[in-house]
Motif scaffolding. Structure first.
Motif, short mmCIF file in Angstrom:
data_model
loop_
_atom_site.label_atom_id
_atom_site.label_comp_id
_atom_site.label_asym_id
_atom_site.label_seq_id
_atom_site.Cartn_x
_atom_site.Cartn_y
_atom_site.Cartn_z
N PHE A 148 0.86 -1.18 0.00
CA PHE A 148 0.00 0.00 0.00
C PHE A 148 0.89 1.23 0.00
CE2 PHE A 148 -2.73 -3.30 1.48
CZ PHE A 148 -4.02 -2.93 1.15
N ARG A 149 0.35 2.35 -0.43
CA ARG A 149 1.07 3.62 -0.39
C ARG A 149 0.27 4.59 0.47
NH1 ARG A 149 -1.56 7.30 -3.49
NH2 ARG A 149 -2.96 6.46 -5.03
N VAL A 150 0.96 5.51 1.10
CA VAL A 150 0.27 6.51 1.91
C VAL A 150 -0.37 7.53 0.96
CG1 VAL A 150 0.53 8.35 3.62
CG2 VAL A 150 1.83 6.23 3.86
N ILE A 151 -1.66 7.76 1.13
CA ILE A 151 -2.37 8.78 0.36
C ILE A 151 -2.27 10.11 1.09
CG2 ILE A 151 -4.61 9.50 -0.57
CD1 ILE A 151 -5.36 6.50 -0.69
N THR A 152 -2.66 10.09 2.37
CA THR A 152 -2.52 11.27 3.24
C THR A 152 -2.32 10.79 4.67
OG1 THR A 152 -4.89 11.47 3.70
CG2 THR A 152 -4.05 12.73 1.82
N SER A 153 -1.80 11.69 5.48
CA SER A 153 -1.67 11.40 6.91
C SER A 153 -1.82 12.71 7.68
CB SER A 153 -0.33 10.76 7.22
OG SER A 153 0.73 11.64 6.95
N ARG A 154 -2.37 12.59 8.87
CA ARG A 154 -2.51 13.76 9.73
C ARG A 154 -2.57 13.30 11.18
NH1 ARG A 154 -7.31 18.34 9.88
NH2 ARG A 154 -6.44 19.46 11.65
N VAL A 155 -1.85 13.99 12.03
CA VAL A 155 -1.90 13.70 13.46
C VAL A 155 -2.61 14.85 14.14
CG1 VAL A 155 -0.56 13.23 15.54
CG2 VAL A 155 0.25 12.39 13.33
N ALA B 14 -4.18 16.92 17.61
CA ALA B 14 -3.69 17.28 18.94
C ALA B 14 -4.11 16.26 20.00
CB ALA B 14 -4.19 18.67 19.32
N ASP B 15 -5.24 15.57 19.78
CA ASP B 15 -5.69 14.57 20.74
C ASP B 15 -4.90 13.27 20.63
OD1 ASP B 15 -6.77 13.40 18.45
OD2 ASP B 15 -8.85 13.69 19.04
N GLY B 16 -3.92 13.21 19.71
CA GLY B 16 -3.06 12.04 19.57
C GLY B 16 -3.51 11.04 18.53
N VAL B 17 -4.70 11.22 17.97
CA VAL B 17 -5.18 10.31 16.92
C VAL B 17 -4.45 10.62 15.62
CG1 VAL B 17 -7.18 9.61 15.54
CG2 VAL B 17 -7.44 9.99 18.00
N ALA B 18 -3.94 9.58 14.98
CA ALA B 18 -3.31 9.72 13.67
C ALA B 18 -4.26 9.14 12.63
CB ALA B 18 -1.98 8.98 13.63
N PHE B 19 -4.60 9.94 11.64
CA PHE B 19 -5.50 9.49 10.58
C PHE B 19 -4.64 9.22 9.35
CE2 PHE B 19 -9.29 10.45 7.68
CZ PHE B 19 -9.81 9.17 7.85
N LEU B 20 -4.54 7.94 8.98
CA LEU B 20 -3.69 7.50 7.89
C LEU B 20 -4.53 6.90 6.78
CD1 LEU B 20 -1.13 5.66 10.17
CD2 LEU B 20 -0.86 7.95 9.20
N LYS B 21 -4.34 7.38 5.56
CA LYS B 21 -5.06 6.82 4.41
C LYS B 21 -4.05 6.11 3.52
CE LYS B 21 -8.43 10.58 4.11
NZ LYS B 21 -9.05 11.55 3.18
N TYR B 22 -4.32 4.86 3.23
CA TYR B 22 -3.47 4.06 2.37
C TYR B 22 -4.25 3.60 1.14
CZ TYR B 22 -0.51 3.43 6.53
OH TYR B 22 0.28 3.63 7.62
N GLY B 23 -3.58 3.57 0.00
CA GLY B 23 -4.15 3.02 -1.22
C GLY B 23 -3.35 1.81 -1.65
N ARG B 24 -4.03 0.79 -2.13
CA ARG B 24 -3.35 -0.44 -2.56
C ARG B 24 -2.54 -0.16 -3.83
NH1 ARG B 24 -3.82 -5.95 -2.03
NH2 ARG B 24 -5.70 -5.89 -0.77
N ILE B 25 -1.36 -0.76 -3.87
CA ILE B 25 -0.53 -0.73 -5.08
C ILE B 25 -0.81 -2.01 -5.82
CG2 ILE B 25 1.83 -0.72 -5.99
CD1 ILE B 25 2.64 0.80 -3.42
N ARG B 26 -1.40 -1.89 -6.99
CA ARG B 26 -1.75 -3.09 -7.77
C ARG B 26 -0.81 -3.26 -8.93
NH1 ARG B 26 -6.40 -5.71 -5.76
NH2 ARG B 26 -7.80 -4.29 -4.78
#
Length: 193
Positions: free
Chosen positions: A172-179, A181-193
């Protein structure tokens, strides 16, 4: 073609629930919640949307697929139809009939059912859980959106079920990421086909 997105909260050590299915260790509020509400309001249960005054309509998903254990969690919290604003499908070989109006049961091959859903017109398809179903549907998962919470659980229900053996690594590749202040990291991954 529509995409299947596994959108789920996870602990740092890769669990989506405790062994008993509880999720009360995940942060409910915090500064990540307004982003979820504005970008993915359809991932909030219908009752929560109504209580928070979230406008009707879906932005990213119009269909949700879940396993029996994930659906049962909703039943324990008081609703057999948690996402009335979405087409709801429960994968189960033991559920004899739909548990509520507007909920469909997939009792056959979930991979074939998802492939059929992908061919239909509409918005994205949300795989909301659980880990065993995610393991089964891995060949069809196009994206993984993780809300990684700053919690170590040590044991519980794994992100992709237990004992998964892959013939080779899935990339998979990272599409976007954001951390937040409350400590939650939101990571979006897309499959590499």
């Amino acid at each position: 073609m529509r995409k299947l997105t596994y959108f789920v909260a996870s602990t740092i050590d890769g669990f989506i629930a405790a062994e008993d299915g509880s999720v009360n260790f995940f942060p409910v509020g915090g500064d990540h919640l307004p982003s979820i509400i504005s970008q993915y309001p359809e991932t909030l249960p219908t009752k929560v949307r109504e209580a928070r005054g979230v406008a009707p309509g879906n932005i990213y998903f119009d269909t949700v697929v879940m396993g029996r254990k994930t659906h049962d969690f909703g039943v324990r919290t008081g609703t057999a139809s948690p996402y009335e604003h979405l087409r709801q499908l429960v994968v189960s070989t033991t559920m004899p009939e739909p548990p509520a109006p507007g909920v469909e049961v997939i009792s056959g091959d979930p991979i074939a059912a998802v492939r059929d859903l992908k061919k239909q017109a509409g918005l994205g398809i949300w795989l909301c859980g659980g880990g065993e179903l995610a393991q089964t549907l891995l060949p069809e998962i196009d994206q993984v959106f993780l809300k990684v919470c700053p919690v170590l659980l040590g044991t519980g229900r794994p992100l992709f079920g237990g004992g998964m053996k892959l013939p080779e690594p899935e990339r998979f590749r990272v599409i976007t990421s954001r951390v937040y202040a409350d400590g939650v990291a939101f990571l979006k991954y897309g499959r590499i086909r």
